[in-house]
Design an enzyme around this catalytic site. Structure first.
Site, PDB file in Angstrom:
ATOM      1  N   ASN A 163     -13.352   5.315 -44.480  1.00  0.00           N
ATOM      2  CA  ASN A 163     -12.694   4.438 -44.591  1.00  0.00           C
ATOM      3  C   ASN A 163     -11.288   5.097 -45.917  1.00  0.00           C
ATOM      4  O   ASN A 163     -11.783   4.825 -47.356  1.00  0.00           O
ATOM      5  CB  ASN A 163     -13.156   2.916 -45.504  1.00  0.00           C
ATOM      6  CG  ASN A 163     -14.149   2.205 -44.201  1.00  0.00           C
ATOM      7  OD1 ASN A 163     -13.211   1.446 -44.062  1.00  0.00           O
ATOM      8  ND2 ASN A 163     -15.400   2.086 -44.972  1.00  0.00           N
ATOM      9  N   GLU A 164      -9.907   5.502 -45.583  1.00  0.00           N
ATOM     10  CA  GLU A 164      -9.597   5.684 -46.307  1.00  0.00           C
ATOM     11  C   GLU A 164      -8.534   4.949 -47.256  1.00  0.00           C
ATOM     12  O   GLU A 164      -8.470   3.445 -47.039  1.00  0.00           O
ATOM     13  CB  GLU A 164      -8.609   6.517 -45.406  1.00  0.00           C
ATOM     14  CG  GLU A 164      -8.747   7.579 -44.259  1.00  0.00           C
ATOM     15  CD  GLU A 164      -8.959   8.816 -44.839  1.00  0.00           C
ATOM     16  OE1 GLU A 164      -9.362   9.403 -46.025  1.00  0.00           O
ATOM     17  OE2 GLU A 164      -9.117   9.481 -43.900  1.00  0.00           O
ATOM     18  N   PRO A 165      -7.679   5.817 -48.373  1.00  0.00           N
ATOM     19  CA  PRO A 165      -7.235   4.582 -49.378  1.00  0.00           C
ATOM     20  C   PRO A 165      -6.232   3.391 -48.119  1.00  0.00           C
ATOM     21  O   PRO A 165      -5.406   4.059 -47.541  1.00  0.00           O
ATOM     22  CB  PRO A 165      -6.266   5.629 -50.006  1.00  0.00           C
ATOM     23  CG  PRO A 165      -6.594   7.094 -49.908  1.00  0.00           C
ATOM     24  CD  PRO A 165      -7.697   6.558 -48.688  1.00  0.00           C
ATOM     25  N   SER A 167      -7.700   0.836 -47.250  1.00  0.00           N
ATOM     26  CA  SER A 167      -8.765  -0.133 -46.308  1.00  0.00           C
ATOM     27  C   SER A 167      -9.245  -0.940 -47.306  1.00  0.00           C
ATOM     28  O   SER A 167      -8.986  -0.872 -48.438  1.00  0.00           O
ATOM     29  CB  SER A 167      -9.822   0.808 -45.552  1.00  0.00           C
ATOM     30  OG  SER A 167      -9.766   1.832 -45.432  1.00  0.00           O
ATOM     31  N   THR A 182      -7.849  14.492 -45.140  1.00  0.00           N
ATOM     32  CA  THR A 182      -8.820  14.333 -44.736  1.00  0.00           C
ATOM     33  C   THR A 182      -9.097  14.924 -43.534  1.00  0.00           C
ATOM     34  O   THR A 182     -10.638  16.247 -42.762  1.00  0.00           O
ATOM     35  CB  THR A 182      -9.813  13.165 -43.948  1.00  0.00           C
ATOM     36  OG1 THR A 182      -9.420  11.810 -45.715  1.00  0.00           O
ATOM     37  CG2 THR A 182     -10.819  12.968 -43.265  1.00  0.00           C
TER      38      THR A 182
END
Ligand code: GLP
Length: 632
Positions: A163-165, A167, A182
């Protein structure tokens, strides 16, 4: 250096319950013990336990302990059901870097969990199937009664799972696009950033928050900044892990290195009444000076009082006394004589004057680490007549792209060295047969190691070091391992020990103490520390000074610096030139397409930044500074 005392006031800063352990093994024992108790308790009642599992290097020590408990303490996993957080997409389960493979290699193959109890998002379903598969995954978690214990790591972007920034708090299992940080963090595993999949399927933040109990683990200095944000800042989309604050049963477990940025450790005076040691005074005063943009000697009592340092100025003030004390201490860290200035009073110098000509060993985990941290210092040590040996603990061959060895082998062949048994011929055949994600053959690794040796020699030559003073130790843990899965052993230690016994150094330079525990730097430190401990009774070792350089591109804080070696503009230019010799380590991404700075640019910034901090504190203004902490 870390203030470990419990202080109730920190709750004002920490919004997630956080426990800092001095040893990762202690953290793991306590967590594995809790998991084992729950598994046994449920087994006695004929019930299951649902575990949410993570990948990455962080949970590996936990998995090793669970395997040990299975083998030695008869812990059975027959009643355990697992759901993994995520999987790269698209990726076949058999791919060496798939999380399917990772989980089987790191845990499932070594315990008695029934195959049907294992759930991992699919990396190889078709695009059309993805949506349905994600919904099925959520439904399966629910059908098993939800997750009892969720294990999490944290990515450098603050991601949990993938869950990247950006999300959302309520997100569920879905297909996501990976952040460029990432992907660059995964580049080593995938043997190049371009091989890292652009997408992944991940459980959502909402799915994670539905777990009854959550443990988030973080090890190593590289996690410190993002961990502080997750723990201390308000929940925000730019730091997905901060959303954990909305859950009532989250426990953060860290080692000391990952906890250094927490207010309780960095600014302990803001959370209570610390013991004002000399180191803490130095940190508080230099921090105040930098924060206010005022040189040390211009700070006044009011500055201390208005910035949470009233106790300090009352106990150890007035301001001028504190200012001059810290000013002098920092002044005494600066030296152009990193091996000691011969025949002078060395009372206030970081290194001893005698012996005038010292034996110096510089340990570098891979070629280049030494240059980034201390090319200028190395140059001075050599020119000032010390007997310097640079020892590369590993060959660094895993870090060489295939393209580099392809061009080297072609060059050798074109020059006419085409004997069928020669390394160049073997390499060119092996490269032809190598699939995009296959591991390197022994011949390819050998030639890659040779490439790095050559670069290292060329680089050191610019610093005035002759190749006879360079040792390539090629430690077995690295030659037989792969990224994130290195295991050190007695063989590694005896090689390092033998070198120390041969050189009997007066000075040792090294790094890696607070690096990510699975990294080459950390493993190298582990080996060196063990070797030194085994030699602790030797008289020469009690006389030896151990100087630590910072790992990666994160420089020491001012209060951690015990020796600051200035570089003139010419010396800095020479340093950049020596770094430039490590051609195989330069960025593989076209610079125009990337905000990424080349490694030499990052180093230049780092050394200039240290100089400008000294300047802002009111000390002399240098072009650049390399710095070291003394290992006590
Ligand atoms: C990956 C995983 C995360 C993990 C993160 C940190 O992105 N999807 O679940 O927490 O990496 O990795 P590491 O533990 O190797 O630092």
């Amino acid at each position: 250096m870390i203030n470990m005392k419990t202080n109730d006031d920190r709750t004002g800063f920490e919004k997630l319950s956080t426990t800092v352990f001095s040893e990762i093994s202690m953290a793991i024992q306590s967590l594995a013990g809790e998991i084992a108790s729950l598994i046994r308790e449920r087994a006695d009642k004929g019930q299951t336990v649902v575990m949410g599992l993570a990948t990455g290097s962080t949970p590996v020590p936990l998995y090793r302990e669970l395997i040990r408990m299975h083998r030695e303490d008869k812990l059975s996993f027959e009643n355990v059901i697992t759901f993994n957080l995520d999987e790269y997409y698209p990726l076949e389960p058999g791919h060496p870097e798939s999380y399917h493979r990772f989980m089987h290699e790191q845990l499932f193959d070594h315990i008695d969990i029934p195959a049907d109890n294992i759930h991992i998002p699919c990396g190889n379903c078709s695009r059309e199937e993805v949506f349905g598969k994600c919904a099925d995954y959520e439904a399966a978690i629910e059908a098993h009664g939800g997750i009892d214990i969720q294990i999490l790591g944290i990515g450098r972007t603050g991601h949990i799972g993938f869950n990247e920034p950006g999300s959302s708090l309520s997100s569920k299992t879905r297909l996501v696009t990976l952040d460029s940080i990432t992907r660059s963090d995964a580049a080593k595993d995938f043997l190049g950033e371009s091989n890292v999949p652009r997408h992944a399927i991940t459980m959502g933040i909402g799915s994670i928050l539905a777990a009854r109990k959550i443990y988030m683990l973080a090890w190593g200095r590289s996690k410190a900044e993002i961990l502080r944000k997750a723990v201390e800042e308000d929940p925000q989309e730019s730091v997905p892990a901060s959303f954990l604050q909305s859950h009532g049963n989250v426990h953060v477990i860290t080692d000391e290195a990952a906890a250094v940025e927490l207010t309780r450790n960095k600014y302990p005076w803001l959370v209570g009444f610390p013991e004002w040691t000399a180191g803490l005074i130095r940190r508080a005063v230099s921090d105040l000076s930098l924060k206010l943009g005022k040189p040390l000697l211009k700070l006044v009592d009011k500055d201390y009082q208005e910035n949470g340092l009233a106790d300090l100025v009352t106990e150890h003030g007035p301001a001028y006394n504190l200012n001059i004390k810290v000013f002098n201490e920092l002044q005494h860290t600066i030296t152009g004589w990193p091996g000691g200035k011969p025949h002078t009073d060395d009372q206030h110098r970081p290194e001893r004057a005698e012996p005038a000509h010292k034996r110096v060993v510089v340990f570098s985990p891979e070629p280049l680490d030494d240059m980034l941290a201390m090319a200028g210092t190395l140059n001075r040590l050599v020119t000032q007549g010390h007997e310097v040996t640079v020892a590369y603990l590993t060959s660094g061959n895993l870090g060489v792209p295939d393209g580099e060895v392809r061009s080297v082998s072609e060059l050798i062949l074109e020059a006419g060295y085409s004997d069928p048994d020669s390394l160049a011929v073997k390499v060119s055949n092996d490269l032809e047969q190598k699939g995009a994600f296959d591991q390197d053959s022994a011949s390819i690794r050998k030639l890659k190691g040779i490439v790095r040796r050559n670069e290292a020699r060329a680089s050191l030559e610019i610093c005035g070091l002759r190749s006879c003073n360079v040792k390539f130790l090629d430690l077995p843990f690295y030659e037989h391992g792969k990224y994130r899965q290195f295991t050190t052993g007695k063989d590694d230690v005896s090689i390092v020990k033998a070198l120390l016994e041969e050189k009997l150094p007066h000075q040792v330079f090294f790094t890696g103490a607070s690096a990510d525990p699975s990294s080459v730097n950390s493993k190298s430190f582990e080996v060196m520390k063990e070797a030194v401990e085994q030699l602790a009774d030797e008289s020469w070792i009690t006389d030896c000074y151990f100087w630590q350089y910072a790992t990666g591109n994160k420089e020491w804080e001012v209060d951690q610096i015990d020796m600051a070696v200035p570089c003139s503009p010419d010396e800095l230019a020479k340093k950049i030139q020596s770094i430039y010799q490590h051609r195989s380590q330069m960025s593989q991404v076209p610079l125009m397409q990337s905000k990424h700075k080349e490694i030499w640019e990052q180093t230049q910034d780092r050394n200039r930044d240290t100089a400008s901090r000294y300047d802002s504190l009111g000390l002399a203004e240098y072009e650049a500074i390399e710095c070291f902490g003394k290992w006590k």
